[in-house]
Enzyme design. Structure first.
Site, mmCIF file in Angstrom:
data_model
loop_
_atom_site.group_PDB
_atom_site.id
_atom_site.type_symbol
_atom_site.label_atom_id
_atom_site.label_comp_id
_atom_site.label_asym_id
_atom_site.label_seq_id
_atom_site.Cartn_x
_atom_site.Cartn_y
_atom_site.Cartn_z
ATOM 1 N N LYS A 216 0.849 -1.204 0.000
ATOM 2 C CA LYS A 216 0.000 0.000 0.000
ATOM 3 C C LYS A 216 0.873 1.238 0.000
ATOM 4 O O LYS A 216 1.474 1.600 1.009
ATOM 5 C CB LYS A 216 -0.944 0.057 1.204
ATOM 6 C CG LYS A 216 -2.031 1.104 0.950
ATOM 7 C CD LYS A 216 -2.632 1.771 2.133
ATOM 8 C CE LYS A 216 -1.912 2.944 2.706
ATOM 9 N NZ LYS A 216 -1.846 4.153 1.851
ATOM 10 N N GLU A 292 9.665 0.969 10.699
ATOM 11 C CA GLU A 292 10.690 2.005 10.498
ATOM 12 C C GLU A 292 9.950 3.315 10.645
ATOM 13 O O GLU A 292 9.121 3.652 9.801
ATOM 14 C CB GLU A 292 11.283 1.918 9.084
ATOM 15 C CG GLU A 292 12.045 0.666 8.774
ATOM 16 C CD GLU A 292 13.416 0.643 9.408
ATOM 17 O OE1 GLU A 292 13.817 1.621 10.072
ATOM 18 O OE2 GLU A 292 14.089 -0.396 9.254
ATOM 19 N N CYS A 327 13.464 10.710 7.035
ATOM 20 C CA CYS A 327 13.351 10.228 8.424
ATOM 21 C C CYS A 327 14.647 10.464 9.194
ATOM 22 O O CYS A 327 14.630 10.685 10.394
ATOM 23 C CB CYS A 327 12.982 8.760 8.434
ATOM 24 S SG CYS A 327 14.101 7.764 7.467
ATOM 25 N N GLU A 426 9.147 15.783 15.217
ATOM 26 C CA GLU A 426 9.601 15.616 13.836
ATOM 27 C C GLU A 426 8.795 16.544 12.930
ATOM 28 O O GLU A 426 7.595 16.366 12.767
ATOM 29 C CB GLU A 426 9.410 14.158 13.404
ATOM 30 C CG GLU A 426 9.992 13.876 12.047
ATOM 31 C CD GLU A 426 9.763 12.449 11.598
ATOM 32 O OE1 GLU A 426 8.645 11.938 11.756
ATOM 33 O OE2 GLU A 426 10.724 11.841 11.081
HETATM 34 P P1 NAP Z 1 2.399 8.149 7.785
HETATM 35 O O1 NAP Z 1 1.371 9.199 7.816
HETATM 36 O O2 NAP Z 1 2.667 7.397 9.015
HETATM 37 O O3 NAP Z 1 1.975 7.169 6.626
HETATM 38 C C1 NAP Z 1 2.733 6.048 6.280
HETATM 39 C C2 NAP Z 1 1.841 5.036 5.644
HETATM 40 O O4 NAP Z 1 0.876 4.593 6.607
HETATM 41 C C3 NAP Z 1 1.050 5.573 4.459
HETATM 42 O O5 NAP Z 1 0.914 4.572 3.485
HETATM 43 C C4 NAP Z 1 -0.278 5.903 5.101
HETATM 44 O O6 NAP Z 1 -1.343 5.935 4.206
HETATM 45 C C5 NAP Z 1 -0.434 4.782 6.093
HETATM 46 N N1 NAP Z 1 -1.356 5.128 7.172
HETATM 47 C C6 NAP Z 1 -1.686 6.364 7.629
HETATM 48 N N2 NAP Z 1 -2.599 6.276 8.614
HETATM 49 C C7 NAP Z 1 -2.855 4.962 8.784
HETATM 50 C C8 NAP Z 1 -3.733 4.244 9.644
HETATM 51 N N3 NAP Z 1 -4.511 4.861 10.517
HETATM 52 N N4 NAP Z 1 -3.728 2.895 9.551
HETATM 53 C C9 NAP Z 1 -2.944 2.259 8.651
HETATM 54 N N5 NAP Z 1 -2.134 2.889 7.812
HETATM 55 C C10 NAP Z 1 -2.070 4.222 7.863
HETATM 56 O O7 NAP Z 1 3.800 8.706 7.299
HETATM 57 P P2 NAP Z 1 4.069 9.651 6.066
HETATM 58 O O8 NAP Z 1 3.544 11.004 6.411
HETATM 59 O O9 NAP Z 1 3.624 8.997 4.810
HETATM 60 O O10 NAP Z 1 5.668 9.659 6.041
HETATM 61 C C11 NAP Z 1 6.421 10.413 6.894
HETATM 62 C C12 NAP Z 1 6.882 9.590 8.071
HETATM 63 O O11 NAP Z 1 7.595 8.449 7.626
HETATM 64 C C13 NAP Z 1 7.855 10.338 8.960
HETATM 65 O O12 NAP Z 1 7.516 10.161 10.305
HETATM 66 C C14 NAP Z 1 9.183 9.683 8.650
HETATM 67 O O13 NAP Z 1 10.136 9.782 9.671
HETATM 68 C C15 NAP Z 1 8.781 8.301 8.374
HETATM 69 N N6 NAP Z 1 9.826 7.602 7.611
HETATM 70 C C16 NAP Z 1 10.591 6.680 8.253
HETATM 71 C C17 NAP Z 1 11.609 6.009 7.574
HETATM 72 C C18 NAP Z 1 12.451 4.986 8.255
HETATM 73 O O14 NAP Z 1 13.039 4.166 7.562
HETATM 74 N N7 NAP Z 1 12.559 4.968 9.566
HETATM 75 C C19 NAP Z 1 11.809 6.276 6.216
HETATM 76 C C20 NAP Z 1 11.015 7.214 5.600
HETATM 77 C C21 NAP Z 1 10.010 7.859 6.313
HETATM 78 P P3 NAP Z 1 -1.903 7.339 3.651
HETATM 79 O O15 NAP Z 1 -0.809 7.982 2.904
HETATM 80 O O16 NAP Z 1 -2.995 6.974 2.767
HETATM 81 O O17 NAP Z 1 -2.331 8.138 4.833
#
Ligand code: NAP
Ligand code: MG
Length: 522
Positions: A216, A292, A327, A426
């Site tokens: 997804k 992650e 991240c 963050e």
């Molecule tokens: P996010 O809002 O947590 O979303 C990540 C994924 O989870 C998306 O596919 C999102 O779908 C889905 N999601 C959101 N709400 C959900 C729910 N209630 N239940 C199940 N799935 C859900 O993160 P983002 O804004 O896309 O990305 C930024 C974050 O990613 C930052 O915190 C960053 O640090 C982290 N990140 C971490 C790493 C690592 O390797 N540690 C690498 C890159 C990024 P939708 O888009 O449809 O909401």
């Protein structure tokens, strides 16, 4: 491009070639301007289930907007619980039939390498899709995201027939076998900041170990994920083994997390949503969860730093690269008070080069934010910083408003206390907090005073200090005299609330496998 090329402002976990060197593939050099490819570009915008493109069961779609100019690119299938059910059935059927899970590892390798060559063949198109969809500079998509994604899948393909099982040193009248089996149906839920690369970090090891996968992508950036699923089918990955479900987190993501027939979730995204997945698992079938998640990485600058200008350039790249939507972004510079003013001035000088420009121009270093909501969130944090009493030394405003896109200036705060929200939370934008320290102990205390522990960086010419501080830092990766070191061969993941488990390297394989012990009495 080989190792040994001079590297500046090394970005997030890329394999060489790195941007900064801005490598040009032959097609890119010929076109010079990616915009010329735009008229011929088409968008795959449906779900990919059981080897076929399909609309969402509900018939619903959502708008896929380019943050470059705020315009509609296409309407994408909005998958929901029913589509998750369909994809899980297809994935389970493929797994149980053994069309992928049960074949010779060398065969899996061959098919995966064919897939890699098709991604390679379409890399210009994929880079363009990535830039249009999430606003990163084309030099980064073409020079970083694509080569790193290709290398990731290739690297894991090569592991298929090179990783062995074990025999335990058991009593001589027995054989005690330790074998690895694919875990089954894997849900991969990924973010939008490196859409294809984050997907590749999951798909590479999950598929190499024989699992069926349902990917997804984030709602902001579904286009490359959908396209590579089509290429996977073309390469011969059997129907049902790789499914892609564009849709929203609360619906499609949650349905995957709660599904009783999904064996594992591999998640990259925010800490908040990572915790939801732990809850979904606990409230459903106790599926394995690998996370992650977020970061607030410290970048410690000691006064004996070997090359102050290089460190300042890297500090700027460490937070402004990908508009800070990284991240591991080195979002807290923690600098010896003796050199603080001089260092911050140098970083500000480098920040000048990161002013956002048109992402489709191959010379651009910084593009847009991923969408309007993310831009507003970043601007609201800049406001919070001002109200908390921090001072803006550079930037602080929206940029390129007349384009209709969502751009923010590189921004530097001084007079930050680590207790402030801009130092604790963050922001996921091009916003740097600078904090000063008096001695090594204070530097370490500030660095570790965070709920996150994804990465930490330190700069010094003193090897003893480097090792002592590196050991004291609570982070999954520590870089010395660098900010984003390590290619696909090194494990990547977080301490504390930055995650559970590791991506990349051979360590990543473990989470996609069950370990079975078979005991034979002789
Ligand atoms: P996010 O809002 O947590 O979303 C990540 C994924 O989870 C998306 O596919 C999102 O779908 C889905 N999601 C959101 N709400 C959900 C729910 N209630 N239940 C199940 N799935 C859900 O993160 P983002 O804004 O896309 O990305 C930024 C974050 O990613 C930052 O915190 C960053 O640090 C982290 N990140 C971490 C790493 C690592 O390797 N540690 C690498 C890159 C990024 P939708 O888009 O449809 O909401
Ligand atoms: Mg988009």
């Amino acid at each position: 491009m080989t190792r040994g090329t001079a590297l500046k402002a090394v970005p997030f976990c890329y394999d060489p070639p790195y941007p900064g060197t801005v490598p040009r593939s032959p097609a890119m050099a010929a076109a010079e301007d990616y915009r010329s490819h735009l008229p011929s570009l088409t968008y795959r915008n449906q779900a990919f289930i059981a080897g076929k493109f399909t609309a969402a069961a509900s018939g619903k779609t959502f708008d896929c907007i380019s943050p470059i100019d705020g315009k509609l690119l296409t309407r994408v299938a909005e998958c929901d619980k029913e589509d998750v059910d369909r994809a899980v059935k297809a994935a389970r059927a493929a797994f149980d039939k053994g069309v992928w899970s049960g074949v010779a590892p060398a065969y899996r390798k061959k098919i995966m390498l064919k897939w890699v060559s098709l991604i390679e063949k379409h890399k210009e198109e994929l880079a363009l899709l990535e830039t249009l969809d999430m606003g990163k500079p084309i030099a980064n998509s073409a020079g970083g995201d694509l080569p790193s994604s290709i290398r990731c899948i290739q690297w894991y393909a090569e592991t298929c027939d090179k990783v062995y099982d074990e025999l335990a040193p058991a009593r001589p009248d027995s054989i005690s076998m330790i074998t690895r089996e694919p875990i089954g149906v894997v849900g991969a839920v990924v973010p939008w900041n490196f859409p294809l690369l984050m997907a590749s970090w999951k798909l590479g090891p999950a598929l190499a170990t024989g699992n069926s996968v349902i990917l997804k992508p984030a709602e902001q950036s579904p286009l490359t994920a959908i396209r590579i699923a089509e290429l996977a089918a073309e390469a011969g990955i059997p129907d049902g083994v790789l499914n892609v479900l564009p849709g929203f987190g609360e619906t499609a993501g949650q349905a995957l997390g709660r599904h009783m027939d999904v064996d594992m979730i591999a998640f990259t995204g925010s800490t908040e949503v990572g915790k939801y997945f732990l809850r979904y698992s606990g409230e459903s079938n106790m599926k394995h969860i690998a996370l992650e998640t977020g970061g607030k990485s410290p970048n410690i600058i000691f006064a004996d730093i070997p090359d102050m200008d290089k460190a300042a350039a890297t500090a700027a790249g460490g937070i402004f690269y990908n508009s800070g939507q990284v991240c591991t972004a080195a979002s807290r510079v923690i600098v010896d008070e003796k050199i603080k003013d001089q260092f911050i001035e140098l970083v500000a000088r480098h920040a000048e080069k990161w002013r956002p420009q048109d992402p489709l121009d191959p010379k651009t270093q910084m593009g847009s934010m991923v969408d309007e909501a993310q831009m507003d969130r970043v601007l609201s944090y800049i406001d919070i910083g001002r109200k908390e009493g921090a001072k803006i030394a550079f930037g602080g405003e929206r940029a390129r408003r007349n384009t209709g896109g969502y751009y923010v200036e590189p921004t530097i705060f001084t007079e930050v206390k680590n207790s402030m929200r801009i130092a604790q939370e963050e922001i996921f934008g091009p916003v740097l907090s600078t904090i000063s320290f008096k001695d090594d102990a204070e530097a370490v205390r500030i660095a570790n005073d965070s709920i996150y522990g994804l990465q930490a960086n330190l700069w010094t010419r003193d090897i003893t200090r480097a090792h002592k501080v590196a050991r004291a830092l609570k982070a999954g990766t520590v870089n010395i005299n660098a900010t984003d070191g390590g290619d696909i061969t090194a494990p990547f993941g977080g301490y504390k609330q930055s995650g559970i488990g590791r991506d990349k390297s051979l360590h990543a394989l473990e989470k996609y496998q069950q370990i079975k012990h078979t005991y034979i009495q002789l």
